[in-house]
Write an enzyme that holds these catalytic residues in place. Structure first.
Site, PDB file in Angstrom:
ATOM      1  N   ASP A  50      12.802  -3.252 109.088  1.00 26.83           N
ATOM      2  CA  ASP A  50      12.424  -2.722 110.391  1.00 26.83           C
ATOM      3  C   ASP A  50      11.229  -3.546 110.888  1.00 26.83           C
ATOM      4  O   ASP A  50      10.537  -4.181 110.092  1.00 26.83           O
ATOM      5  CB  ASP A  50      12.056  -1.241 110.248  1.00 26.83           C
TER       6      ASP A  50
ATOM      7  N   ASP B 187      10.084   2.473 107.656  1.00 25.69           N
ATOM      8  CA  ASP B 187       9.043   3.498 107.579  1.00 25.69           C
ATOM      9  C   ASP B 187       9.613   4.880 107.287  1.00 25.69           C
ATOM     10  O   ASP B 187       8.868   5.841 107.134  1.00 25.69           O
ATOM     11  CB  ASP B 187       8.213   3.526 108.860  1.00 25.69           C
TER      12      ASP B 187
ATOM     13  N   ASP C 292      14.732   5.140 110.321  1.00 21.50           N
ATOM     14  CA  ASP C 292      15.555   4.329 109.429  1.00 21.50           C
ATOM     15  C   ASP C 292      16.199   5.136 108.306  1.00 21.50           C
ATOM     16  O   ASP C 292      16.732   4.550 107.366  1.00 21.50           O
ATOM     17  CB  ASP C 292      14.695   3.216 108.808  1.00 21.50           C
TER      18      ASP C 292
END
Length: 940
Positions: free
Chosen positions: A314, A656, A660
């Site tokens: 990410d 995080d 996600d």
């Protein structure tokens, strides 16, 4: 006469099955099995009756004592973990429930059932169930669930959104069990109200506990081959059993002795400690990871880390810093954009300044603002402050401008909030001035999305060029819009679709997001190790490309090729176009940057879903080269991971834990950057706030996999050494003694296996990955060669001993341990003991994935002691040393590989990579393809 009612009893058949501690019953109306209740599982027992029947009393007693101690220690650890898990899972508190009559009742949370209306106090509570928020707002800390430490704002469930599901976008209206409700706000004097949707194991916390108690089966070749290898050992045991039966029958032994001796061969050939031995490396790796701040709830996945071939990251908060600094604002309208204002606080009073101050989910907790770091920076830059008072009215938040000669009547209250949604790429609020006048709606989100919801005449003509310029510099850009709201509208009941339509464009908020200093170093380490890095983000494509260049995913000398994917509309069908980047920005929402050759990269822009659905022939080729995926919604991230896995990639994902979660769970190795020690988001949780944990995890995975291989081979060879010794001594009517068995199994084998499992990973990541197949040619070939040399060595020791002048035959009228000691036993046992030690050294691989043998001092000392103790006691003529493992793997087996020739890889992405590298027509630049045309222009 009294009529006696006749009661007819009917039998009801209940179909159910048990799986992972839960009972699933068949419901005909749903046509499916549904979960109903948890169950407890039983335990296993072990027996040593065979050794007792064989008169190995001393050996049996020692093994019994060790087994009791081991079982007791295991039970203690299991009990300790069960108590920890129980304390984590069980939470009972008193809650207030509102009945249909309006009366409120205090009750235990154990009595809650789905459908109860839960009253949440203003000071919040630790939630004992899953619930859907009906009235008010709640500020929730979901770090236990997602690993995200930033509190999340939950809003009431709107009406008319179809069937409720906590897994969809309605997640932002769901309060999850085990999460801490920091603050609750309702419309009356009480707090918020929520309806209970799930309890017990059916909650989010219950799913976490269940996943720890019953891990999902892992599709990993090493574990699959382990079972097949045990069958191979079983075949060897069967052959040995037949041989021992024939030999013992010829010696006219009793039937009981024949059965016991034959079964003894089985226990030798198939070592019962094999499954436990191969987990030793994983246990060591898990301990080392924990000391580095990486926690694991699924230890078998540590070995899978050693086989990861692509790692997805990410962007925001993972590759870049969590906090952003405001770089400036630009007001915009039909006349165009104004000059850039570096300090939003210098803006004149108006909708733009009010939007920056009010369009957020920041709340006040004990006098301190709390919320998303980006929104905190935005509010701070305006100079406005949060307040709790608004003329005695209960509102969601109050914002006051700085006291620079302005009156307090300019305070603005937020009465309705629609939090940010990754899928919608926006958030909105409804505000009123003091007295309920001047109701305004504000929207904030991705520039493309906000512009699409605003009136076309209010969007500046330079919108795309300005956005592209800021994004190409790596700046984070958000757009704002507003509109007046009819004063007759019930502001507390207004729906989101009513707010987010027919808006007026306000301008752009530009923020700078710095790349973490560790990101570039880690990406370079992965690049040197031939591990592919991929960025998956919801941000703008040009911002993502800038970050990718900043951290080294896309090198500065590489060209960028855009692959624009246009989704289907009412006016046109889906389109796919490859074009070389010349500084312009792609117009669509989802983008992918892909590396085509050492001197170029290409980028796919448009809808990822459209690429999957309408261009399936190009999808594998794009996935093979992709480097950056931008404007990706959470479900698209999950879909991307699954599509990569279809190409036989072992996929890692680092994020995080908030947006996600799906991708982290779908990946083979999911790493959540969080302060929590365990979360339902991923099997691995790192307390380090950067991606430096990724190389460490891969190195530990490779070390653990190599160690598991070494121990597996060692246990197999140890069994074969003892197997050959026993069959050889059976042939001459003798056997290995009780104490000799005890010495080999406890002193030698156990100590060596434990010490072999130690030793940390190499300091650097090697470009090659370790093998995961136990049935591969190098493994089976080396075992076969070692086995042949072991047999030759023991036969040589036996015949050399019997050919000496000092050789004294034993009493051939006795059998087994009755004729001990004798020279045959001494020679075979001494050499086999030395073979145990030598094999431990030979199969203990170090370079390139594990530290060399000399790094582990205790191993060197132990090996030296055992070898030096044995060498003086054995005739030099019978000392046999097998060749080193490297010689077997890279010498003898290389000849077989050359004779066999190079085979095509079984992994789809490797075959496809060879195909694309040989195709000069890939990619088809400056060609717009439709679904009916794409099959014509493809790599041959």
């Amino acid at each position: 006469m009294l009529e006696v009612p006749v009661v007819v009893f009917q039998k009801t058949l209940l179909r159910y099955y048990l799986f992972e501690g839960l009972r699933y019953i068949w419901l005909a109306r749903k046509g499916a099995f549904c979960r109903v209740s948890p169950e407890q599982l039983g335990s296993s027992l072990f027996s040593i009756a065979l050794w007792l029947a064989d008169d190995y009393y001393f050996y049996a007693v020692c093994i019994f004592i060790i087994s009791v101690f081991s079982i007791g220690l295991s039970l203690y650890e299991i009990r300790k973990q069960s108590i920890t898990l129980r304390n984590m899972a069980q939470f009972v508190t008193n809650v207030t429930v509102r009945r249909n009559s309006g009366a409120e009742e205090c009750m235990s949370s154990e009595e809650l059932v789905p459908g109860d209306c839960l009253v949440i106090p203003q000071e919040g509570l630790l939630l004992p169930c899953d619930a859907a928020l009906l009235v008010g707002e709640c500020l929730v800390n979901e770090s236990m669930l997602t690993g995200e430490s930033v509190p999340v704002l939950k809003t009431p469930l709107p009406t008319g959104e179809g069937r409720y599901s906590s897994e969809t976008e309605q997640r932002r209206h769901t309060l999850f069990c085990g999460t801490q409700l920091i603050q609750a706000k309702g419309w009356g004097s009480s707090g918020a109200v929520a309806v209970v949707t799930s309890t017990g194991f059916f909650t989010a916390k219950g799913s976490l506990v269940s996943s720890i108690m019953h891990p999902q089966p892992i599709d990993f070749r090493f574990y699959q081959d382990s079972g097949k290898f045990l069958l191979l050992l079983g075949l060897v045991a069967f052959i040995g059993t037949i041989y021992s039966i024939v030999v013992l029958y010829l010696y006219n032994v009793t039937l009981l002795s024949l059965v016991i001796r034959s079964l003894d061969v089985v226990t030798i050939a198939v070592p019962p400690a094999l499954p436990a031995a191969i987990t030793t490396g994983t246990i060591y790796a898990q301990r080392r990871l924990k000391s580095q701040g990486i926690f694991c709830i699924s230890p078998p996945r540590i070995n899978i880390c050693g086989k990861v071939s692509v790692f997805c990251f990410d962007k925001t908060g993972t590759l870049t810093e969590d906090g952003l600094d405001v770089w400036g604002v630009m007001e915009g309208g039909a006349a165009g954009f104004s000059e850039l204002v570096p300090d939003p606080g210098l803006l004149p009073p108006g909708p733009m300044l009010s939007g920056l101050a009010c369009c957020h989910t920041v709340t006040l907790l004990q006098g301190q603002p709390l919320g998303d770091p980006l929104e905190l920076k935005m509010v701070e830059s305006t100079g406005w402050v949060l307040d709790a008072e608004f003329g005695g009215h209960r509102v969601l938040a109050v914002l006051k401008p700085p006291t620079r000669g302005t009156s307090t009547s300019e305070a603005v209250a937020i009465v309705r909030r629609f939090p940010f949604s990754s899928a919608l790429q926006r958030m909105s609020v409804v505000t009123v001035a003091r007295g309920g006048h001047s109701a305004l709606a504000f929207i904030k989100g991705s520039p493309e999305m906000v512009a699409s919801l605003c009136r076309a005449e209010t969007v500046p003509a330079q919108f795309s060029s300005e956005l592209g310029g800021f994004s190409s510099e790596g700046l984070r850009v958000l757009a704002l819009g507003y509109k007046p709201v009819d004063g007759n509208t019930d502001l507390r009941a207004i729906e989101r679709w009513e707010v987010e339509t027919d808006m007026r464009f306000l301008g752009l908020l530009i923020m700078k997001n710095l790349v973490k200093p560790e990101s570039a170093k880690v990406i370079n380490v992965l690049r040197l190790a031939n591990l592919r890095s991929v960025m998956v983000t919801g941000d703008n494509i040009l911002t993502a490309v800038n970050v990718a260049k900043g951290c080294g995913m896309v090198e500065s000398h590489e060209k960028v090729i855009f692959v624009n994917v246009t989704p289907q509309t009412a006016q046109s069908g889906p389109r796919l176009k490859f074009s070389l980047d010349e500084g312009g920005a792609p117009a669509d929402q989802t983008s992918i940057v892909t590396r085509v050759s050492p001197a170029s990269s290409f980028e796919v822009s448009g809808s990822f879903v459209a690429l999957c659905n309408h261009f399936p022939e190009y999808l594998p080729k794009v996935l093979l080269r992709a480097t950056v995926f931008a404007r990706m919604a959470p479900d698209q991230k999950t879909q991307l991971v699954k599509e990569l896995q279809k190409l036989n990639y072992r996929v890692g994902m680092c994020g995080d834990g908030a947006n996600d979660c799906g991708a982290l769970r779908a990946a083979d190795v999911g790493v959540s950057l969080s302060e929590a020690e365990a979360s339902v988001a991923s099997p691995f949780t790192s307390k380090t706030e950067n991606i430096s944990c990724v190389p460490l995890l891969i190195r530990e995975g490779r070390c653990s996999l190599i160690t598991s291989f070494s121990l597996f081979k060692y246990m197999a060879l140890y069994s074969f050494i003892q197997f050959c010794s026993v069959l050889l001594l059976y042939t001459v009517k003798t056997n290995i003694g009780d104490l000799q068995f005890l010495y080999c199994d406890l002193v030698l084998t156990t100590l060596l296996a434990i010490v072999m499992g130690g030793g940390g990973p190499s300091e650097e990541l090697h470009p090659g990955r370790p093998s995961a197949s136990l049935l591969a040619l190098p493994v089976l070939g080396s075992l076969l060669i070692h086995a042949c040399l072991i047999v030759v060595g023991q036969l040589a020791a036996f015949f050399i001993t019997t050919s000496q002048d000092w050789y004294v035959p034993f009493n051939s009228t006795l059998f087994g341990a009755a004729n001990l000691p004798n020279m045959e036993n001494t020679s075979v046992f001494s050499l086999s003991a030395l073979q145990f030690i030598i094999m431990a050294v030979v199969v203990t691989k170090g370079y390139p994935h594990k530290k060399p043998l000399f790094y582990n001092c205790e191993r060197v000392v132990l090996f030296d002691h055992l070898v030096l103790w044995y060498i003086p006691k054995i005739n030099p003529k019978v000392v046999f040393t097998p060749p080193p493992q490297v010689l077997v793997d890279r010498g003898l087996l290389s000849c077989f590989r050359l004779l066999r020739g190079r085979r095509q890889s079984k992994k789809q992405y490797k075959r496809l990579n060879v195909l694309l590298s040989e195709s000069p027509s890939w990619p088809p630049l400056n060609q717009t393809l439709s679904p009916t045309e794409y099959s014509v222009i493809q790599c041959s």
